[in-house]
Scaffold this active site. Structure first.
Site, PDB file in Angstrom:
ATOM      1  N   HIS A  33       0.819  -1.223   0.000  1.00 22.22           N
ATOM      2  CA  HIS A  33       0.000   0.000   0.000  1.00 22.22           C
ATOM      3  C   HIS A  33       0.850   1.269   0.000  1.00 22.22           C
ATOM      4  O   HIS A  33       0.362   2.359  -0.262  1.00 22.22           O
ATOM      5  CB  HIS A  33      -0.950  -0.015   1.198  1.00 22.22           C
ATOM      6  CG  HIS A  33      -2.261   0.653   0.937  1.00 22.22           C
ATOM      7  ND1 HIS A  33      -2.415   1.702   0.062  1.00 22.22           N
ATOM      8  CD2 HIS A  33      -3.517   0.404   1.420  1.00 22.22           C
ATOM      9  CE1 HIS A  33      -3.670   2.088   0.026  1.00 22.22           C
ATOM     10  NE2 HIS A  33      -4.380   1.299   0.840  1.00 22.22           N
ATOM     11  N   ARG A  34       2.122   1.118   0.282  1.00 22.56           N
ATOM     12  CA  ARG A  34       2.974   2.304   0.229  1.00 22.56           C
ATOM     13  C   ARG A  34       3.158   2.762  -1.221  1.00 22.56           C
ATOM     14  O   ARG A  34       3.393   3.926  -1.503  1.00 22.56           O
ATOM     15  CB  ARG A  34       4.357   1.989   0.838  1.00 22.56           C
ATOM     16  CG  ARG A  34       4.283   1.631   2.313  1.00 22.56           C
ATOM     17  CD  ARG A  34       5.635   1.194   2.824  1.00 22.56           C
ATOM     18  NE  ARG A  34       6.168   0.089   2.013  1.00 22.56           N
ATOM     19  CZ  ARG A  34       7.406  -0.398   2.134  1.00 22.56           C
ATOM     20  NH1 ARG A  34       8.239   0.126   3.015  1.00 22.56           N
ATOM     21  NH2 ARG A  34       7.805  -1.383   1.375  1.00 22.56           N
TER      22      ARG A  34
END
Ligand SMILES: Cc1cc2nc3c(=O)[nH]c(=O)nc-3n(C[C@H](O)[C@H](O)[C@H](O)COP(=O)(O)OP(=O)(O)OC[C@H]3O[C@@H](n4cnc5c(N)ncnc54)[C@H](O)[C@@H]3O)c2cc1C
Lengths: 567, 474
Positions: A539-540
């Site tokens: 998700h980064r």
């Protein structure tokens, strides 16, 4: 004849150490150049280490199970050369470095006498890798103690016994396995209370201990070298010592290493230590002026450093140091009954990588399903053709194709986060890892430049990589450099999963089985072949929406797979 | 594979169901290996069917008769009559009980039993030929195999076990009547045990031995007692003579012998028992199919894990070397099965005890005084003569002694030699002491029951320490 040492060679790019899984030779064996002498497990592959020489093995410097750094000396060979014979001393003294109890002395004599019985070196040569040798000389120990030694892979012939008459006790074997000289229960703590000499001695030991522990993280190779080079040049001049049992007891009580005590007498040509010698030595040690005491401390350090190379100790120290918060839980576990299986090799590598991935990359998962009717038809059609050429075409190459196509459109899913540089690396190649379940655990061989390869070539390459991963013939570099991973959970069973990203990649795709499921076509529920799949993304790098768009694109390509043929 | 074969796969194939093989099979099954045991003849092997058990049954029977008939001193007057057929039946019952026990144990542990002769085809395949013509073949594919094919009596030139009056120990143990006269060739332990037994049953026994004494493996003071008793019982010994042949006479056989100097003698008997030793059985299983061959002494060589040169094939028991004893076979069988199952087992026993069931019995374990000195120890020895044992005297059996050998410096017990009644039982304690590396003090400090023969072990240990109570300390 000359002695040649041999260092653990380069195991592949970026690999600094490997676990010595097994020795295929023993001290005393004759070897030919290129003969495989050891198996070392790295990152994820088993690497065979060939002998660099024609000659004979005089010494193996590491035990099986040890983590050995690249460039550390692993074996000494004796090879044809012009120097004088340096011969056997090494091998015999290494396998027979039994610390002197009278019994062992006698056993040694027996060995020299009875040529038929074989020398200790022979015995070591007989034992095959992974087995603790059965000493050819007599070792005083009970059957249960001998069994323990075998279980722990300890050469019981090298253990110094603390029992009556030098009998080896279970605690001695355990202590030896952990690299300590004396069993914990008999550490000179008692002596410390009574004699100041002993107190000084104990202090020296403790310091040495902590130094050695401090060295664990970085100094393994040095510690090893230290052990090789000059053990006891200072004090431990003997590796066995004649003395009466009472003298041994006294030495133990005073915390003195008998082998370091200067002997005032000789028996049958061997130094013989008397109780007075022990007392004098202990007293000298207390004022620390003579240099003998530091010699002792030095010897202890070396001894402890040796322990640092033992995997058991290293692992213990590591877990104690790195997971401070879990001390209590670990403590509970330590008492829990049940079978105990060493956590090492591929299992540990997988574990460490998974933990790193899961704790570093915030995972977000995405699941979907598509109508695979056309995919099934196309696969059937093409597989039949491929089969005539001896190629087995499964669904996997289609999925690889769809994914590389989609990745080209969504570069953030084919990326890595370079945290130290604070940059996102958008890879310029599409190297697709394929997760393979093997007996040893999960392995991920990588199909390099998958986007440039056709279905047939992909099929062949995947088959070959998977097969070699299963019989552990795969090379470490064939499992490196991936930019995206596909795992096929459909093979074993299940519909969806939340796969863990193969760190530092950005995403992983888990394909489920294709089978007939209810599907709505023109408002009617009909049976259709569908595929369900799951993805996890970092998700980064990728937001859920991007993941969904990527997934839609993959679906599209696989639902109308004829488009893939254009790719 | 031959067409029409049935092929089965097994983890552990054990060939031979003697004390080496059946024990390996049971342990293998206990450790979760799919185990198959093949026996061509009878469960329990030589030991249960033709060796240890039947011989000891007869020896016990003969002792009962002999003691009853020779106890006038105790006020017992009897003249026992021997019904050999009845004794055979009793012996067979004992044997049957044990062999069917072995079979049941194997089954209960999940061992698959196959009857037939196993022969290797390659390193992972064996062919089992079921007994008799047309009974068929079967192929077994195995991960590991244990060869436990045992031994058979050695024949000497001129004496063929196929000839009626020439008996092997196995044949003798089938006898239906007590022979009046018997010539025995060989004064090793089997010859001595059977000669003593028959003498007690009333046979006139003549023993011919090539060497100059009985029981070559034992120390002089040990065998002197046994030889003297045997002579008192009436055994006629002829040492230094080799048997060269025999001829049939009107009422039996005439056995010819020759000394090294060429002197010829002849001895009469109803039959002749040849007990000159046993040889390993290596010709029933086509060893060459896996590239193995016996060493010069005829044994299959093994390492300290009971493994042969073929990595997945083990050999245990008589076929794997001396001492050819049942308990050694079993100990090796266990190690082979455990190693096959991946356990860290090894043959690292300090000593294998041995017993001779003569009158009195001999039992030894570990090192003798000379052995210990040869091995570089400074031995210290303690002894208790049975003359000083209340229990021995109360049994009317005071010949013999218990001797303990220890390392002087460490006082660790290295061995023991026992001559006397029940020596075979008493030795167990010394074996434990040797195996545990117990010290003299450990043994002397263990309280022993009074009055027993085992007390003599404690006393001998005290004697070695120079502090025996009931004997003079040397
Ligand atoms: C008279 C006598 C008295 C003895 N007394 C004692 C005693 O008191 N104490 C003691 O410890 N020992 C004694 N022994 C020795 C003891 O019997 C042996 O040491 C013991 O039986 C060895 O066991 P083993 O398992 O190696 O072989 P065995 O017991 O010989 O068993 C081998 C088995 O393998 C079978 N076999 C062979 N080849 C094949 C094949 N190819 N396929 C299938 N099966 C095969 C044979 O039929 C046999 O049943 C005595 C022996 C004799 C003859």
């Amino acid at each position: 004849m000359v002695e040649r040492t041999f260092e653990l060679p380069d195991l592949g790019e970026g690999i600094a150490e490997g676990e010595l899984v097994s020795w295929l030779v023993a001290a005393g064996d004759t070897v030919e150049e290129d003969q495989v002498i050891a198996e070392v497990e790295t990152d994820k592959a088993l690497v065979e280490i060939p002998s660099p020489y024609d000659g004979s093995v005089t010494r193996l410097h590491h035990d099986e199970g040890e983590i050995v750094p690249v460039d550390a000396v692993i074996a000494t060979f004796e090879v044809e050369g012009d120097e004088e014979a340096a011969t056997e001393r090494d091998s015999s003294s290494s396998s027979a470095d039994a610390e002197g109890s009278p019994g062992e002395t006698a056993a040694d004599a027996a060995d020299t006498d009875a040529a038929a019985a074989g020398t200790p070196a022979d015995a070591a040569a007989d034992a095959s890798p992974g087995e603790s040798p059965v000493p050819s000389g007599r070792v005083f120990a009970s059957p249960s103690t001998r069994a323990l030694a075998r279980e722990l892979g300890v050469d019981i012939g090298a253990v110094e016994g603390s029992g009556p008459g030098g009998r080896v006790a279970g605690a001695d074997v355990r202590a030896h396995a952990q690299g300590a000289g004396t069993p914990a229960g008999e550490e000179p703590a008692a002596g410390a209370a009574t004699a100041s000499a002993a107190a000084a001695e104990t202090a020296a030991t403790t310091t040495a201990d902590s130094e050695a522990v401090a060295a664990v993280g970085n100094g393994t190779a040095e510690a090893v070298e230290q052990r090789e080079s000059g053990v006891g040049a200072a004090a431990a001049e003997r590796d066995r010592t004649l003395a009466m049992p009472a003298t041994r007891q006294l030495a133990a009580d005073l915390g003195v290493d008998l082998n370091a005590v200067p002997a005032s007498e000789e028996r049958e040509g061997e130094p013989f230590v008397t109780p007075d010698d022990v007392r004098a030595f202990a007293a000298e040690g207390s004022d620390g002026a003579s240099g003998v005491a530091s010699g002792v401390a030095g010897a202890t350090t070396t001894e402890e450093a040796k322990s640092a190379t033992e995997p058991v100790t290293t692992a213990d120290e590591r877990s104690a140091a790195e997971t401070p918060g879990e001390g209590a839980a670990a403590g509970d576990l330590a008492d829990r009954p049940g079978e105990r299986v060493p956590y090492r090799g591929v299992r540990r590598t997988i574990g460490e990588q998974m933990a790193e991935s899961k704790y570093t990359a915030p995972h977000v998962s995405h699941h979907d399903e598509f109508d695979a009717t056309e995919l099934v038809e196309l696969q059937e059609e093409l597989a039949a053709v491929a089969e005539t050429e001896g190629v087995k075409l499964t669904y996997l190459p289609f999925v690889v194709k769809a994914i590389t196509t989609a990745l080209a459109e969504f570069p953030y899913l084919n990326a890595s986060l370079d945290e130290s540089a604070g940059e996102i690396v958008l890879h310029d190649e599409y190297n697709v890892g394929i997760a393979v379940a093997t007996d040893a655990g999960l392995m991920v061989p990588v199909v390099k430049n998958a986007d440039e390869k056709g279905l047939k070539q992909l099929a062949e390459e995947i088959r070959d990589l998977a097969e070699r991963a299963r019989n552990r013939q795969i090379k470490p570099e064939e499992m490196q450099g991936g930019t995206f991973t596909i795992t096929n959970i459909g093979v074993i069973g299940g519909e969806f999963s939340s796969p863990i990203i193969n760190h530092p990649e950005a995403a992983i795709f888990a394909m489920g089985p294709i089978k007939k499921r209810p599907w709505v076509v023109d408002d009617e529920v009909v049976a259709r072949n569908t595929m369900r799949f799951s993805m996890s993304v970092d998700h980064r790098l990728v937001d859920g929406a991007d993941a969904a768009r990527f997934s839609n694109r993959v679906k599209e390509l696989l639902a109308e797979p004829s488009r893939l043929l254009l790719e | 594979m031959v067409m029409g074969d049935i092929a089965t796969a097994t983890d552990l194939l054990v060939i031979g169901a003697g004390p080496g093989g059946y024990v390996a099979a049971i342990r293998g099954a206990q450790l979760g290996l799919d185990t198959t045991l093949v026996e061509k003849d009878a469960y329990g092997g030589a030991c249960l069917n033709r060796g240890c058990i039947p011989s000891k049954a007869f020896i016990h029977g003969a002792d009962v008769a002999h003691e009853a008939g020779n106890a006038e001193e105790m006020g017992i007057h009897a003249d026992p009559a021997i019904d050999m057929l009845q004794m055979q039946e009793w012996k067979s019952d004992v044997v049957d009980q044990l062999t069917s026990g072995v079979e049941k144990l194997c089954k209960a542990n999940g061992v698959s039993l196959l009857e037939g002769t196993a022969a290797f085809e390659d390193e992972h395949t064996a062919r089992i030929a079921h007994g008799g013509e047309g009974q068929g073949m079967e192929t077994v594919e195995f991960e590991h195999a244990v060869i436990a094919t045992g031994s058979r009596p050695i024949q000497i030139p001129g004496f063929d076990f196929a000839d009626d009056p020439v008996l092997s120990s196995s044949q003798l143990l089938q006898m239906e009547s007590v022979p009046d006269r018997l010539v025995v060739v060989g004064a090793g332990y089997i010859g001595m045990e059977l000669s003593t037994m028959l003498t007690k049953l009333g046979t006139e026994v003549t023993v011919v031995e090539m060497l100059d004494d009985v029981l070559p493996a034992y120390e002089a003071d040990v065998k002197r007692i046994v030889r003297k008793r045997a002579e008192e019982l009436g055994i006629d010994f002829h040492f230094g003579e080799g048997a060269t042949g025999w001829e049939e006479t009107a009422d039996g056989v005439l056995v010819s012998t020759e000394t090294e100097a060429g002197d010829v003698s002849q001895y009469e008997g109803d039959a002749v028992l040849v007990a000159v030793g046993r040889q390993p059985v290596t010709d029933t299983m086509e060893l060459d199919a896996i590239g193995l061959e016996p060493n010069d002494a005829g044994f299959i060589e093994t390492d300290d894990r009971a493994r042969t040169d073929v990595e997945n094939v083990f050999a245990v028991g008589d076929v794997a070397g001396e001492p050819m004893l049942a308990h050694k076979a079993s100990a090796e069988g266990i190690v082979a099965a455990e190693v096959a199952a991946g356990e860290p087992a090894a043959l690292d026993q300090q000593a294998i005890p041995a017993a001779v069931f003569t009158d009195p019995e001999i039992a030894t374990v570990g090192l003798t005084e000379d052995d210990a000195a040869d091995a570089g120890f400074d031995p210290v020895v303690g002894e208790m003569p049975l003359r000083a044992s209340g229990r021995a005297l109360s049994m009317g059996e005071s010949d013999g002694f218990v001797r303990i050998v220890a390392d002087e410096a460490s006082e660790i017990v290295l061995g023991g030699q026992i001559v006397g009644p029940n020596a075979s039982e008493i030795v167990a304690e010394v074996a434990l002491a040797v195996e545990m590396s117990a010290t003299l003090e450990d043994v002397a400090g263990t309280v022993h029951t009074h009055p027993t023969l085992a007390e003599a072990v404690m006393e001998a240990a005290e004697n070695a320490q120079g502090q025996a109570i009931h004997t003079l300390n040397r």
